[in-house]
Design an enzyme around this catalytic site. Structure first.
Site, short mmCIF file in Angstrom:
data_model
loop_
_atom_site.label_atom_id
_atom_site.label_comp_id
_atom_site.label_asym_id
_atom_site.label_seq_id
_atom_site.Cartn_x
_atom_site.Cartn_y
_atom_site.Cartn_z
N HIS A 46 1.56 4.92 5.37
CA HIS A 46 1.63 5.59 6.67
C HIS A 46 2.45 4.81 7.69
O HIS A 46 2.77 5.34 8.76
CB HIS A 46 0.23 5.85 7.22
CG HIS A 46 -0.55 6.83 6.39
ND1 HIS A 46 -0.14 8.12 6.18
CD2 HIS A 46 -1.72 6.71 5.71
CE1 HIS A 46 -1.02 8.75 5.41
NE2 HIS A 46 -1.99 7.92 5.11
N ARG A 71 0.42 -2.15 1.11
CA ARG A 71 -0.12 -0.85 0.71
C ARG A 71 1.08 0.00 0.30
O ARG A 71 1.95 0.31 1.12
CB ARG A 71 -0.89 -0.13 1.81
CG ARG A 71 -1.30 1.27 1.28
CD ARG A 71 -2.38 1.94 2.05
NE ARG A 71 -1.96 2.43 3.34
CZ ARG A 71 -2.74 3.18 4.13
NH1 ARG A 71 -3.96 3.51 3.74
NH2 ARG A 71 -2.31 3.57 5.30
N GLU A 147 -11.19 7.08 -1.03
CA GLU A 147 -11.05 7.82 0.23
C GLU A 147 -11.14 9.32 0.03
O GLU A 147 -10.63 10.07 0.87
CB GLU A 147 -9.78 7.40 0.98
CG GLU A 147 -8.51 7.32 0.18
CD GLU A 147 -7.30 6.83 1.00
OE1 GLU A 147 -7.39 6.64 2.22
OE2 GLU A 147 -6.23 6.65 0.38
N ASP A 173 -9.49 9.17 5.73
CA ASP A 173 -9.38 10.16 4.66
C ASP A 173 -10.74 10.49 4.06
O ASP A 173 -11.01 11.65 3.73
CB ASP A 173 -8.43 9.65 3.56
CG ASP A 173 -6.97 9.94 3.91
OD1 ASP A 173 -6.68 11.06 4.35
OD2 ASP A 173 -6.13 9.04 3.75
#
Ligand code: 3PY
Ligand code: MG
Length: 255
Positions: A46, A71, A147, A173
């Site tokens: 993200h 990530r 998630e 999430d």
């Protein structure tokens, strides 16, 4: 620094505090790495960070006693191999929903015979030494993000994946998957219980549990539940909060 700082914290029975980087800034990575934080996570999912940015952020933190995690955008052996080759000490993989996906994550992080990672540690060999092949298993951390409701159904089987180091909760999430608004300090009962369950599942499997939090207050709560890797600061949030507080402190003169 043969043993990463996260692993040293864990060996001492203490939680590892993590800082989160979403902006494509090597200098901000360097600032955060100088803050005393145990690890930084470069967010290619993200965050506004592509592979070249991530490489520059890894090099900007060279020589500092901070563990560098990336990530990755998705469960993709190609990008996982590239960030490890670029010197990352570990990978957080989003949306790991099944034990087969967890096994694929581990395989992408480990050289044969433990996995299927291809050999070519271009920068990792430079910074971690010519014996990187032997050290890689001890260095590279594999975090599977829990998630979704599907991941919760498969929780114990995911946690039992050989070679997996930790589960990592994405509370936002997880909340929306369980029918609640996204947030980084969830209070809906079903989400709170799920987060407690995830810590317990990690403990039962003999691995670690990590989570993204909005800050120290909620971080203390989850450490009390057994979490040992806790994101406590994010570049954008900290910058906005610090600037906003300074602006607020001047309000009597400006408004
Ligand atoms: C989530 O909360 O879903 C996350 O992925 C946190 O980074
Ligand atoms: Mg998420």
């Amino acid at each position: 620094m043969e043993i990463t700082r996260i692993k040293r914290q864990w060996a001492d029975g203490k939680p590892a505090l993590n800082g989160w980087l979403g902006g494509p800034s090597p200098f901000n990575a360097e600032i955060m790495a100088h803050s005393g934080i145990c690890s930084v996570t470069i967010d290619m999912q993200h965050g506004l960070i592509d592979f070249s940015d991530a490489v520059r952020m890894l090099t900007a933190t060279k020589g500092l006693d901070v563990t560098r995690i990336v990530r990755v955008p998705s469960l993709d052996a190609a990008i996982i191999g590239k960030v490890l080759d670029a010197g990352a000490d570990g990978v957080i993989c989003p949306l790991v929903n099944t034990p087969a996906q967890a096994a694929d994550l581990v395989a992408a992080c480990r050289y044969p015979p433990d996995g299927r990672r291809s050999y070519g540690p271009f920068r990792a060999g430079l910074v971690h030494g010519p014996d990187y092949f032997d050290k890689a298993r001890g260095r590279s951390l594999a975090f599977a993000m829990i998630e979704t409701a599907e991941a919760l159904e498969n929780l114990n089987a995911i946690a039992a994946t050989p070679g997996l180091d930790a589960l990592f909760v994405g509370p936002a999430d997880l909340s929306i998957s369980l029918g609640h608004p996204p947030g980084f300090a969830p209070d809906a009962d079903v989400v709170v219980k799920a987060i407690e369950r995830i810590a317990q599942a990690a403990k039962d499997a003999g691995i670690h549990a990590g989570i993204f939090t909005g800050g120290p207050d909620y971080a203390r709560t989850v450490i009390g539940q057994g979490y040992t890797f806790v994101t406590i600061a994010k570049d954008g949030i900290v910058l906005a909060a610090g600037t906003g507080a300074a602006v607020a402190a001047m309000k009597d003169l400006t408004d």
